[in-house]
Motif scaffolding. Structure first.
Motif, short mmCIF file in Angstrom:
data_model
loop_
_atom_site.label_atom_id
_atom_site.label_comp_id
_atom_site.label_asym_id
_atom_site.label_seq_id
_atom_site.Cartn_x
_atom_site.Cartn_y
_atom_site.Cartn_z
N UNK A 51 28.99 34.02 35.76
CA UNK A 51 28.17 34.09 36.97
C UNK A 51 27.93 32.70 37.55
N UNK B 24 30.11 40.20 29.32
CA UNK B 24 29.52 39.13 30.11
C UNK B 24 30.54 38.65 31.13
N UNK B 25 30.15 38.62 32.37
CA UNK B 25 31.01 38.02 33.38
C UNK B 25 30.53 36.61 33.64
N UNK C 199 25.62 38.88 33.81
CA UNK C 199 26.86 38.79 34.59
C UNK C 199 27.52 40.13 34.80
N UNK D 228 34.61 30.22 32.78
CA UNK D 228 33.78 29.83 31.64
C UNK D 228 34.60 29.31 30.46
N UNK E 299 28.38 41.82 39.83
CA UNK E 299 28.47 42.28 38.44
C UNK E 299 29.49 43.39 38.30
N UNK F 264 22.06 37.99 36.90
CA UNK F 264 22.24 36.54 36.93
C UNK F 264 22.55 36.03 35.54
N UNK G 154 39.35 35.21 32.40
CA UNK G 154 38.11 35.86 31.98
C UNK G 154 37.53 36.63 33.16
N UNK G 155 36.76 37.67 32.89
CA UNK G 155 36.14 38.39 33.99
C UNK G 155 35.18 37.47 34.74
N UNK G 156 35.46 37.25 35.99
CA UNK G 156 34.61 36.43 36.84
C UNK G 156 33.77 37.38 37.66
N UNK G 157 32.45 37.31 37.54
CA UNK G 157 31.65 38.33 38.23
C UNK G 157 30.87 37.80 39.42
N UNK G 158 30.85 36.50 39.61
CA UNK G 158 30.05 35.92 40.70
C UNK G 158 30.49 36.40 42.07
N UNK G 159 29.53 36.52 42.97
CA UNK G 159 29.85 36.95 44.32
C UNK G 159 28.72 36.61 45.28
N UNK H 89 38.00 39.82 26.03
CA UNK H 89 37.78 40.57 27.27
C UNK H 89 38.65 40.08 28.44
N UNK I 271 34.98 35.00 23.74
CA UNK I 271 35.04 35.98 24.81
C UNK I 271 36.47 36.22 25.34
#
Lengths: 338, 77, 338, 77
Positions: free
Chosen positions: C183, C180-181, C338, D9, C129, C335, D72-77, D46, D43
């Protein structure tokens, strides 16, 4: 469906795989040739992804210098001299008990490999020399199986997907079997270079296995992570209608007995003889001198290694002294010749 | 000027990954000969060549401004 | 040198690391924040490479859906609900007993993270996040430690290396913390996307640790493996002298108490309250509706999940019903948001 | 024509990874507004934007022929 699908949830959420893609993966059969750096990681990723049936072939056992880049293997495997495919299968079973894994300790050559192609959807190249890659190339044309080439050395790597009769094949790209390939034993290798090759290979494998062929990458990718280079090369032009492997008149030259490498144990002499490619001794000298103490005369090159000695004759014969094991001798040969 | 990108053992041999060459209009075959004679890259004959990310044949022509990748057979696995 | 260096032979042969690079690696201290998909693989590669001292921080335990992409973990870890850092350390010790690994089960926030930065040469981002990434960004500017951003989702990923006061920082690039990222829980993820991000992160880590700073990639890389896209983006222009994190007048806004997320267990109610970002409820609705059954009115959104229920209030408060664990509540929050 | 590359996304939302737009000379801000209104990509505000692999600011101009990546901001990790 008897398998627990919940474990694949994040992959089934990926819109290009979904539930139907996951069911396809669970039913597929993949052959991985080689279980070193590329092979062990390809196996791990395919097993985690839930590809239903894997066959892994390799002739080697786990060595201390493998641990730096060969995933799945541990210090215990080194102590036990566990064959790589056996060590891999043990860990893979712990990761995903739902996947069928056939681990085969085998020296791959045209004759030994052919029986394992039965019912295979895809062949993953994780080998360390071009002799066997040209054999895979011919066999996959003959049985019309897609295969995915991968190779790495230093901080560089490349991958390319070959679809029988559709894309240029390895013979089209390289024309002749290279004399010397760059090996990790000659110039070293770093872990990330291995993993990028594996990731590109596995992505194309997933596309093929879920039958998303329109998304396949048609280019050869080539990168160097240390030098920050990345190339995606259009190889359409390489397709050769006269190619003996994939062209209009296929003769599969690498399956021809005359072209095969012949290996024999010289009885009672602690020596294995390999009848390989014919080398220009001067060129060979430049290539092998870094591996050990070298002495040469117009007829042969003698190379002293830590535990072995190799003699390269002008006619292509190579003596590997200090072993009666064909597997060890071939391993050494490819570590040095490439 | 032509920019030649070197990979794997060729890079190690020259201790550089890029070679800017003051050249204009040269065939792939001629470039390979030049690299062999001028820099001692004997194994360049076995290498694949790509001009601007497209596979090139021996008679293809390289022009000033092109980026040429010399791709030696990498066999490690 | 008491460590057995032979295991690193192939890495020491790599000309840009060599013997002196290997000795540097053995002496370095790296902090990995997060031990999910990125974190576990980063740890494995650094341990195999022989980075001497690793600290790994994560608040979560191993779950069945992790196995599809999170290396190091096995089915047994799922059965035992083993904390991720503990499961990782167990396997890492088997891979390389010469590396010192500190496994810390911890919910990272500005206060909890700060003590772990002492004596650290490099921070690897393996979080999920942007709240915590902006905290890392500020802390690394404050203590002048380089850090390497990595993120992935679907078949896409990105990575970028931030050198304090030299390169644009995450605040420069993104200006504001994204609402929102994307996820992995929202759009899924495939294993190879994870491994490519990890490989790019680890390559830059190796360059930094062997002090080959001239070879560092200065661009942000961005790729989509399924779509065959690769971009290497020059971000020089993003550097902002007015940046509150890395500019001429540093105030480290994400370390400011007022900006921090506040979490509290609501006694006797089986509920955790998180005071997070303030959302526009309509936008939030579009984002969260796919996760479960949603009911909304002008003041709040109620989201029914499998085992929990979440209520998002207009003022930024979020109730997570069905748990008294702050860790579980935050996990669920990230989750979904994000 | 401008080619817009979509990631993560945004790609999923539009069900495509590329958007060829018949446009000439438009600022990053204007392109974002257009994508929001025409395609409902709310979105996009952003997202980072890169023009021909270079980070772009809101007032930077996009020309015909440019390749624009919307990140886009990718936050998964």
């Amino acid at each position: 469906m008897h398998t627990d699908l919940r474990r694949y949830h994040r992959q089934m959420m990926f819109q290009h795989i979904g539930d139907s893609g996951q069911e396809k993966l669970l039913e597929k059969n993949v052959l991985i040739v080689g279980c070193g750096a590329l092979g062990s990681s390809i196996a791990e990723m395919l097993v985690r992804a839930g590809v239903g049936n894997l066959t892994i072939i390799d002739r080697d056992y786990v060595d201390l210098t493998n641990l730096q880049r060969q995933h799945l293997f541990t210090e215990e495997d080194v102590l036990n001299h566990t064959p790589k495919v056996i060590a891999a299968k043990q860990q893979l079973n712990k990761i995903n008990s739902q996947v069928n894994i056939e681990a085969v300790v085998l020296d791959a050559n045209p004759n030994s490999l052919e029986p394992y192609l039965n019912n295979i959807d895809l062949v993953m190249d994780a080998t360390d020399n071009f002799d066997i890659r040209f054999v895979i190339n011919d066999l996959c044309q003959k049985y019309e199986i897609p295969w995915i080439f991968g190779a790495c050395v230093g901080s560089a790597g490349m991958s390319y997907t070959i679809l029988p009769k559709k894309t240029p094949c390895m013979d089209c790209l390289l024309k002749v079997t290279p004399m010397f390939g760059a090996t990790c034993d000659a110039v070293g290798v770093i872990g990330p270079a291995v993993q990028v090759v594996v990731s590109y290979q596995v992505t194309e494998a997933l596309k093929l296995l879920v039958e998303a062929n329109d998304k396949l990458r048609t280019t050869l990718i080539l990168f160097d992570l240390w030098q920050n280079q990345f190339q995606s090369i259009d190889v359409t032009k390489a397709k050769d209608a006269n190619c003996k492997s994939c062209g209009d008149n296929q003769t599969y030259p690498s399956l021809d007995y005359a072209n095969q490498q012949k290996v024999a144990v010289l009885c009672g002499r602690d020596t294995v003889q390999i009848r390989g490619k014919q080398f220009e001794l001067n060129e060979l000298a430049i290539h092998v001198q870094k591996f050990g103490e070298m002495v040469m005369n117009p007829f042969l090159i003698r190379l002293k290694l830590e535990e072995h000695e190799m003699v390269f004759f002008q006619d292509g014969r190579v003596f590997v002294h200090g072993t009666n094991s064909i597997a060890s001798a071939k391993k050494l040969y490819y570590q040095i010749v490439g | 000027m032509i920019t030649v990108l070197l990979f794997a053992q060729l890079q190690e041999q020259l201790q550089k990954d890029k070679l800017p060459l003051e050249m204009d209009r040269v065939s792939v075959r001629e470039l390979k000969e030049y690299l062999k004679e001028e820099f001692g890259l004997v194994r360049v004959t076995e290498a694949m060549v790509a001009i601007n990310e497209a596979y090139a044949l021996e008679d293809d022509e390289i022009k000033s401004g092109d980026i040429v990748a010399i791709i030696p057979p990498v066999s490690g696995g």
